[in-house]
Design a protein around this motif. Sequence first.
Motif, PDB file in Angstrom:
ATOM      1  N   ARG A 156     -35.514  57.261  63.637  1.00  0.00           N
ATOM      2  CA  ARG A 156     -34.323  56.175  65.203  1.00  0.00           C
ATOM      3  C   ARG A 156     -33.720  54.814  64.670  1.00  0.00           C
ATOM      4  O   ARG A 156     -35.227  54.283  63.914  1.00  0.00           O
ATOM      5  CB  ARG A 156     -34.595  56.393  66.759  1.00  0.00           C
ATOM      6  N   LEU A 157     -33.311  54.643  65.005  1.00  0.00           N
ATOM      7  CA  LEU A 157     -33.411  52.836  65.242  1.00  0.00           C
ATOM      8  C   LEU A 157     -33.579  52.185  66.403  1.00  0.00           C
ATOM      9  O   LEU A 157     -33.751  52.776  67.208  1.00  0.00           O
ATOM     10  CB  LEU A 157     -31.634  52.974  64.580  1.00  0.00           C
ATOM     11  N   LEU A 158     -34.239  50.682  65.838  1.00  0.00           N
ATOM     12  CA  LEU A 158     -34.539  50.328  66.844  1.00  0.00           C
ATOM     13  C   LEU A 158     -34.005  49.588  67.321  1.00  0.00           C
ATOM     14  O   LEU A 158     -33.284  48.552  66.742  1.00  0.00           O
ATOM     15  CB  LEU A 158     -36.269  49.595  66.596  1.00  0.00           C
ATOM     16  N   ASP A 159     -33.862  48.961  68.819  1.00  0.00           N
ATOM     17  CA  ASP A 159     -32.486  48.404  69.320  1.00  0.00           C
ATOM     18  C   ASP A 159     -33.483  46.739  69.234  1.00  0.00           C
ATOM     19  O   ASP A 159     -34.286  46.147  69.754  1.00  0.00           O
ATOM     20  CB  ASP A 159     -32.557  48.751  70.679  1.00  0.00           C
ATOM     21  N   VAL A 160     -33.516  46.290  67.928  1.00  0.00           N
ATOM     22  CA  VAL A 160     -34.378  45.145  67.693  1.00  0.00           C
ATOM     23  C   VAL A 160     -33.522  43.857  67.458  1.00  0.00           C
ATOM     24  O   VAL A 160     -32.560  43.754  66.005  1.00  0.00           O
ATOM     25  CB  VAL A 160     -35.521  45.418  67.279  1.00  0.00           C
ATOM     26  N   ASP A 161     -33.712  42.520  67.827  1.00  0.00           N
ATOM     27  CA  ASP A 161     -32.442  41.622  67.654  1.00  0.00           C
ATOM     28  C   ASP A 161     -32.623  41.376  66.275  1.00  0.00           C
ATOM     29  O   ASP A 161     -34.356  41.238  65.259  1.00  0.00           O
ATOM     30  CB  ASP A 161     -32.514  40.062  68.185  1.00  0.00           C
ATOM     31  N   LEU A 193     -29.626  42.457  59.532  1.00  0.00           N
ATOM     32  CA  LEU A 193     -29.616  41.456  58.871  1.00  0.00           C
ATOM     33  C   LEU A 193     -30.250  42.843  57.892  1.00  0.00           C
ATOM     34  O   LEU A 193     -30.461  42.053  56.737  1.00  0.00           O
ATOM     35  CB  LEU A 193     -29.843  40.527  59.735  1.00  0.00           C
ATOM     36  N   ALA A 194     -31.592  43.259  58.561  1.00  0.00           N
ATOM     37  CA  ALA A 194     -32.414  44.031  57.456  1.00  0.00           C
ATOM     38  C   ALA A 194     -31.482  44.707  55.888  1.00  0.00           C
ATOM     39  O   ALA A 194     -30.461  45.588  56.579  1.00  0.00           O
ATOM     40  CB  ALA A 194     -33.325  44.674  58.611  1.00  0.00           C
ATOM     41  N   ARG A 195     -32.509  44.617  55.397  1.00  0.00           N
ATOM     42  CA  ARG A 195     -31.804  45.196  53.621  1.00  0.00           C
ATOM     43  C   ARG A 195     -32.525  45.520  53.601  1.00  0.00           C
ATOM     44  O   ARG A 195     -33.513  46.531  53.404  1.00  0.00           O
ATOM     45  CB  ARG A 195     -31.904  44.516  53.134  1.00  0.00           C
TER      46      ARG A 195
END
Length: 66
Positions: free
Chosen positions: A55-60, A64-66
């Motif tokens: 699952r995708l994390l809700d992190v500031d 921008l991560a690749r």
Amino acid sequence: MAAARQSNYVNVLGFLDTVTYLEGRARFVGPCLVEVDGQAYAGAKVIIATGASARLLDVDGFELAR
């Protein structure tokens, strides 16, 4: 899709003579010993399939991560 994947997994394991398929809460309790819902099982090779999914994390800054 998840139900179909689970069904295929169970069907494949059912055809293997050397596999015992169990469902339940499992944990390793020794080098070749696993406990499933309070019952101990021994085996030279043991797999605990957790069924986890990503699952995708809700992190500031995550976007921008690749």
